[in-house]
Scaffold this motif. Structure first.
Motif, PDB file in Angstrom:
ATOM      1  N   LEU A  50       8.900  73.931   9.338  1.00 52.92           N
ATOM      2  CA  LEU A  50       9.673  75.502   8.671  1.00 52.92           C
ATOM      3  C   LEU A  50       9.774  76.631   9.842  1.00 52.92           C
ATOM      4  N   LEU A  51       7.916  76.555  11.007  1.00 56.30           N
ATOM      5  CA  LEU A  51       8.022  77.523  11.457  1.00 56.30           C
ATOM      6  C   LEU A  51       8.426  77.279  12.823  1.00 56.30           C
ATOM      7  N   SER A  74       8.406  75.535  -1.828  1.00 56.28           N
ATOM      8  CA  SER A  74       8.083  74.151  -2.191  1.00 56.28           C
ATOM      9  C   SER A  74       6.876  73.619  -1.554  1.00 56.28           C
ATOM     10  N   VAL A  75       7.378  73.624  -0.608  1.00 55.13           N
ATOM     11  CA  VAL A  75       6.071  73.518   0.818  1.00 55.13           C
ATOM     12  C   VAL A  75       4.698  74.128   0.017  1.00 55.13           C
ATOM     13  N   ASN A 110      13.780  65.750   4.377  1.00 54.08           N
ATOM     14  CA  ASN A 110      14.661  66.361   5.121  1.00 54.08           C
ATOM     15  C   ASN A 110      15.429  67.244   5.036  1.00 54.08           C
ATOM     16  N   SER A 111      15.067  67.803   3.242  1.00 57.81           N
ATOM     17  CA  SER A 111      16.103  68.707   3.557  1.00 57.81           C
ATOM     18  C   SER A 111      15.414  70.175   3.511  1.00 57.81           C
ATOM     19  N   ILE A 112      14.179  70.254   3.228  1.00 60.60           N
ATOM     20  CA  ILE A 112      13.567  71.359   3.248  1.00 60.60           C
ATOM     21  C   ILE A 112      13.614  71.592   5.613  1.00 60.60           C
ATOM     22  N   GLY A 137      -0.688  73.600  -1.898  1.00 63.28           N
ATOM     23  CA  GLY A 137      -2.001  73.731  -3.006  1.00 63.28           C
ATOM     24  C   GLY A 137      -2.186  72.874  -4.016  1.00 63.28           C
ATOM     25  N   ARG A 138      -1.129  70.941  -4.309  1.00 64.64           N
ATOM     26  CA  ARG A 138      -1.887  70.225  -5.614  1.00 64.64           C
ATOM     27  C   ARG A 138      -3.142  69.740  -5.018  1.00 64.64           C
ATOM     28  N   LYS A 139      -3.702  68.969  -6.462  1.00 65.07           N
ATOM     29  CA  LYS A 139      -4.639  68.294  -5.488  1.00 65.07           C
ATOM     30  C   LYS A 139      -4.752  67.173  -5.585  1.00 65.07           C
ATOM     31  N   THR A 140      -3.786  66.295  -4.636  1.00 64.78           N
ATOM     32  CA  THR A 140      -3.334  64.959  -4.159  1.00 64.78           C
ATOM     33  C   THR A 140      -3.785  64.302  -3.175  1.00 64.78           C
ATOM     34  N   ASP A 141      -3.178  62.977  -2.939  1.00 68.01           N
ATOM     35  CA  ASP A 141      -3.907  62.429  -1.447  1.00 68.01           C
ATOM     36  C   ASP A 141      -3.754  63.331  -0.191  1.00 68.01           C
ATOM     37  N   GLY A 142      -4.809  62.716   0.331  1.00 70.07           N
ATOM     38  CA  GLY A 142      -4.231  63.461   2.169  1.00 70.07           C
ATOM     39  C   GLY A 142      -2.795  63.569   2.211  1.00 70.07           C
ATOM     40  N   GLY A 143      -2.141  62.027   1.674  1.00 72.67           N
ATOM     41  CA  GLY A 143      -0.841  61.776   2.783  1.00 72.67           C
ATOM     42  C   GLY A 143       0.331  63.017   1.646  1.00 72.67           C
ATOM     43  N   THR A 144       0.305  63.257   1.409  1.00 71.91           N
ATOM     44  CA  THR A 144       1.041  63.794   0.714  1.00 71.91           C
ATOM     45  C   THR A 144       0.784  65.814   0.895  1.00 71.91           C
ATOM     46  N   LYS A 145       0.004  65.840   1.440  1.00 74.51           N
ATOM     47  CA  LYS A 145      -0.803  67.080   1.798  1.00 74.51           C
ATOM     48  C   LYS A 145      -0.268  67.410   3.615  1.00 74.51           C
TER      49      LYS A 145
END
Length: 168
Positions: A88-89, A64-65, A109-111, A70-78
């Protein structure tokens, strides 16, 4: 002129020089090959892990992360996805009872509530290296993405330093 050539051909066919084969060369190096077989062999370093454009692991949280990065979205989402990857790491993989125990419907939060083990981190590194080298390096308009990418590298260096250094 034909006679000279004919004489040369006749000399080659009547001479005692014959093809001796490659076995003659093996006899001269036999002593060195015996000596090299008796010497202890140096250990070869493990092969360098290859970067991968596809995440080959089975952890749904990392899948999911990586899809959000990898999506072409805005900077906030990335940036949020990169922060999730760093979390996670850095997550402690010793407590498996926390896996999927978050009842909050918020994806962030779930991730972050899931834990990752060493093997999962190792599966994530080749794809993370590919994403960083081929996509995130070219994000010039968002300083927050570059900062979050460096935080992911710091998290990876803290948890699996030998693997990160082997990929470099």
């Amino acid at each position: 002129m034909k006679e000279k050539r004919k004489a040369r051909l006749d000399k080659k066919s009547t001479g005692t020089t014959e093809f001796i084969g490659f076995g003659a060369f093996a006899g001269s190096n036999a002593a060195t090959s015996i000596q090299s077989a008796q010497e202890p062999k140096q250990q070869q370093p493990p092969p360098k892990p290859k970067i991968s454009p596809v995440f080959e692991g089975s952890n749904e949280a990392l899948q999911s992360v990586f899809s959000r990065i990898g999506r072409k979205t805005d900077g906030g989402t990335k940036t949020k996805a990169l922060q999730d990857l760093a979390t996670l790491l850095l997550a402690d993989g010793s407590d498996d009872s926390q896996r999927g125990s978050s009842s909050n419907s918020n994806n962030h939060n779930s991730i972050c509530a899931t834990t990752t083990k060493w093997e999962v981190r190792m599966q994530a590194l080749p794809h993370w290296m590919w994403m960083y080298c081929n996509k995130l390096v070219y994000e010039h308009e968002h300083a927050s993405i570059r900062k979050a990418s460096l935080q992911v590298w710091q998290a990876a260096l803290q948890r699996v330093p030998k693997a990160v250094l082997a990929m470099a």
